[in-house]
Every structure is written in C-alpha cells, then in structure tokens.
Design an enzyme around this catalytic site. Sequence first.
Site, PDB file in Angstrom:
ATOM      1  N   ASP A 251       5.848   0.828  -7.546  1.00  0.00           N
ATOM      2  CA  ASP A 251       5.853  -0.048  -6.386  1.00  0.00           C
ATOM      3  C   ASP A 251       5.726   0.772  -5.101  1.00  0.00           C
ATOM      4  O   ASP A 251       6.290   1.859  -4.985  1.00  0.00           O
ATOM      5  CB  ASP A 251       7.162  -0.843  -6.370  1.00  0.00           C
ATOM      6  CG  ASP A 251       7.207  -1.905  -5.300  1.00  0.00           C
ATOM      7  OD1 ASP A 251       6.349  -2.801  -5.308  1.00  0.00           O
ATOM      8  OD2 ASP A 251       8.112  -1.832  -4.435  1.00  0.00           O
ATOM      9  N   GLU A 281       0.813   0.651  -6.689  1.00  0.00           N
ATOM     10  CA  GLU A 281       0.534  -0.416  -5.733  1.00  0.00           C
ATOM     11  C   GLU A 281       0.349   0.233  -4.361  1.00  0.00           C
ATOM     12  O   GLU A 281       1.300   0.706  -3.748  1.00  0.00           O
ATOM     13  CB  GLU A 281       1.701  -1.409  -5.701  1.00  0.00           C
ATOM     14  CG  GLU A 281       1.541  -2.475  -4.638  1.00  0.00           C
ATOM     15  CD  GLU A 281       2.843  -2.825  -3.941  1.00  0.00           C
ATOM     16  OE1 GLU A 281       2.931  -3.935  -3.408  1.00  0.00           O
ATOM     17  OE2 GLU A 281       3.761  -1.977  -3.907  1.00  0.00           O
TER      18      GLU A 281
END
Length: 500
Positions: A251, A281
Amino acid sequence: MREPFGATGNDPNPPTPQNRTMFQGFEWHTPADQHHWDRLAGAIPKLKEIGITALWIPPACKSGSPSSNGYDIYDLYDLGEFDHKWSRPTKWGHKESLIRLCNTAKHHDVGLIFDAVLNHKACADHTERCRVVEVNPEDRNEVISEPYEIEAWLSFDFATRGDRYSQMKYHWYHFSGTDYNHENQKTAIYKIIGDNEEKEWCQSVDTSELGNYDYLMFADLDYSNPDVCNDVKNWGVWVVQELGLRGFRFDAVRHFSSEFLKEFIDHLYKTLGEDWFFVGEYWKGDVELLEKFLDEMDHRFTLFDCPLLENIFTISNFPSADLTMIFDGSLVERRPLNAVTFVTSHDTQPGQNIERVIPDYFKPFAYALILLRAEGYPCVFFGDIYGIKGNDPSPPACSGALPSLVLARKWYAYGEQNDFFDDPNCIGWVRRGTHDRKDGCAVLMSNFGDGEKRIEGEVKIGDDGWAEFRCYAMGVSVWVNKAAEGRDRFGDFDTNIYLE
C-alpha cells in the site's frame, strides 16, 4: 520478481503455461461480519475453475476498529488472534479462519498476495510528548512554526499481545510525522524533529507533489530508524511463514522509503529464497514516474497501471471517444512485464479519494482489453464479480458475464497477437494460439455503431482466407472456433457469495 506469466526454461517447444489472473478478494463495503475469510475459502474452487491463479487478500492485521478495512493499521503481528481494539477478530475474521483460507488456497494452487500497509500506524495506545514543527500542507518542505512540544498519539505497547512474535514497542522517535495534537485538539501536519532537531522527512519518496509526500496519514513510520526497519523486515518473514504467502501488495509505496522497500525484498530473498511476486500501489497518472520507481526497485517489482485506468475512465465517459488511444502512455504499453492492469479497485469505488467509476456499458470493453491481450497481468475486482454492498449497492458487472471473460482468458488468450486498431470507434485483435493451445480467439468492440472487420487468420476462415467478425453497437464480441476445447465450461458460475 516472480514472472507472472511463467518461465519456459530451455525446452525449444515447452508447454504453454496457463495465463495468470489475479483476483482482488474484497471491496470497500464488504460486510463487517467477521466471516469474509470463510466466504473467500468457499469461493476459491470456482474461482480457480474460471482461471484465477492468485488471490489478493485485504489487510489482515489488527486495525483501529472491528469494522475497519484495515488501512488504519494498528499491529502487524495481530492477524485476528488477540482481543484488542474492541475485538479479537478483524473485520475479515479470526486468525483460525484466515489459516483455513490459506490452506484452501494452497490446496487449489492459488497464490495468496498479502496487502501490506507499511507506511504508518494508527490508533495508538497512549499519548507521548514530542518536539515538532508545523509544515505547510501544500509544501511539506516549508516550515511554518517554531519548534514546540505537542502531545501526540504515538505510543504503541500492544498490551494484549505482549512480546509474542515481536518485542518491539513503538514510541515517538519511531515516527517522522503525525497530524493531531491531543493537548489542544489541533489538526495540522506536524514534522517530528526530536530533541536535537535531527529528524527529517524521508527523501526516497515521491517529491513530485506537495514538496515531499512522505507524510500521508496517521503516525508516519520513520524508516531511518534501524529498530523500525528490523521489526518490519522480521514481520515480512514471519507472516510469509505463518500463512504460506506467495507475494505482497504494498500500500502507498510512493509515501514511504523505497530504499527500505528494497531492503525488505532483499531480506525475503536472503531468508526465504527468490520465488516472490510484488506489486505496489503508486497512484499517479504519469507513466514516467512509475517507470522511475520501477528503475529504483531494480525491476524486481510491478505496479498497478494507474495511467491505463485514467485512459479507461476518460474514454468511457466520452461517447464515441477514440478507442485506438486506450493504451497511450500506459505502463502496460511501456513496461508490460511490470504492469498489473485493472478496471476497478476498492480505492476507485464511489465516495473514495480516488473515485474513478467506469460506466456499466464500458466494463466489458475494459475487461476484454486487460484479460484477452498478451500484455500485462490483469487483476479482477471482487465487486465486479460478486456485486457491491453498502448504501448504494450494485449488481455484478458485465451483466454477470465477467466470469466468462476470465474463463476465455484461461482457455483462448494465447499466442501471437495481431491488432486491428484502424478505426477510432471499432477496434479488434486476434490471438493465434500456440502449438498446444491451438484455438485462439478474435475480439471486436465498438463504442458507436455496429462493428465489423475482415481479418486474415485461423480462427474462422472464409473461402478467400479472411473472416468477417461483427459486434453490436456499444458492445464486445469474443469469437472462438465452434469446436474449441472448453466451450462447454461457460455460463456456470454462482455470483451469490453472500449467504442471505
């Protein structure tokens, strides 16, 4: 980096490996009933049948609330095992259920990809006093206050877990920033500078926005601190061994140290071997920034293709837009082996910070473009297969036909690819098949009137050696030989994953 399409070795005529397809196993509004691990375990056999080879599971670590999706992470080492933060299980379930899911995935040879939230911690146990300066929210390099002390939520003692799995306790000096002063209830961006004003923002982060985008939210971890680095690296090995993982989805990678991320990967390689898949991400539409990050990661990494999603979003919202431009400036165009392609994610659902809602009519276009072409590693979204819950629910995408597109990838999307991008509103391509996956397919789509193309090939041939393929206006057609293997497997997928 694990090769998502399989290695061929030295055999001059090796078997063609099955296409790899990832499945994101959750959506933002998944019910907080602590039974999601059980739901996924029950769904794996059918997902495997249609061609899913990897399952991206949501953040499994304890967060600040039993209804949280897990991105406000509290304790990396609590996978729903300890009664803390108002619950023993996470939103997704107990650790025992997670272990059962892992065993089911292993039995069906579906690789588990763990959603690792390593940028920050949230919901501390106690406040501590620390020395800070306030910075300009629009330029984090600009200090806008004199140094002073605040009372911040930065003490993590994990009292229920104690020292099990890790003895590390977190204090103010393990963080570089926070956003709340409990003493006066003031919200701001506070850079923690320490007693001797020695602490700074990390420099191996995205600096193309807000001066320095090290700080994103909550208590920002400081990876210049060796204790933080060691604890998180040790967690990586521990969680892999605990669950039998095959990779990680990281993330917010543009917000924490890419230098540390390389150390994390190196530590996994050194400790457990090199057979891993990593995807990050990195929410930017500029493909050059994504390429720069991949270069920094020594090409052992993949990224979600956000530039392609931006193209899909733009084209889908303009009637009769030029379909031939769909891949322009995308990561899959520039770095196909490093691109994870997708159409929707939890981050792009309505109401989320990066809302990118693809109109229903265009979902079949978008999924055909990522599933049935040679380039990229596609990721299919939970909500597009099973529907969306919440206050604004929606049914499965593509009128329930998305499992058939995934299955078409498994059976037919192989071999040489010939593109027919010669009309702005009607494009197509042919996959020619391989020596052992001979059937191939032809794909045609039109975002204006009825579409038709004459294509030379071996999928369906006329007397002159050419075939005519057609699709309806605003539609997608996938053509295969009427005798193609696997045609009898279509149309048998239960999209009702919820027992209601």
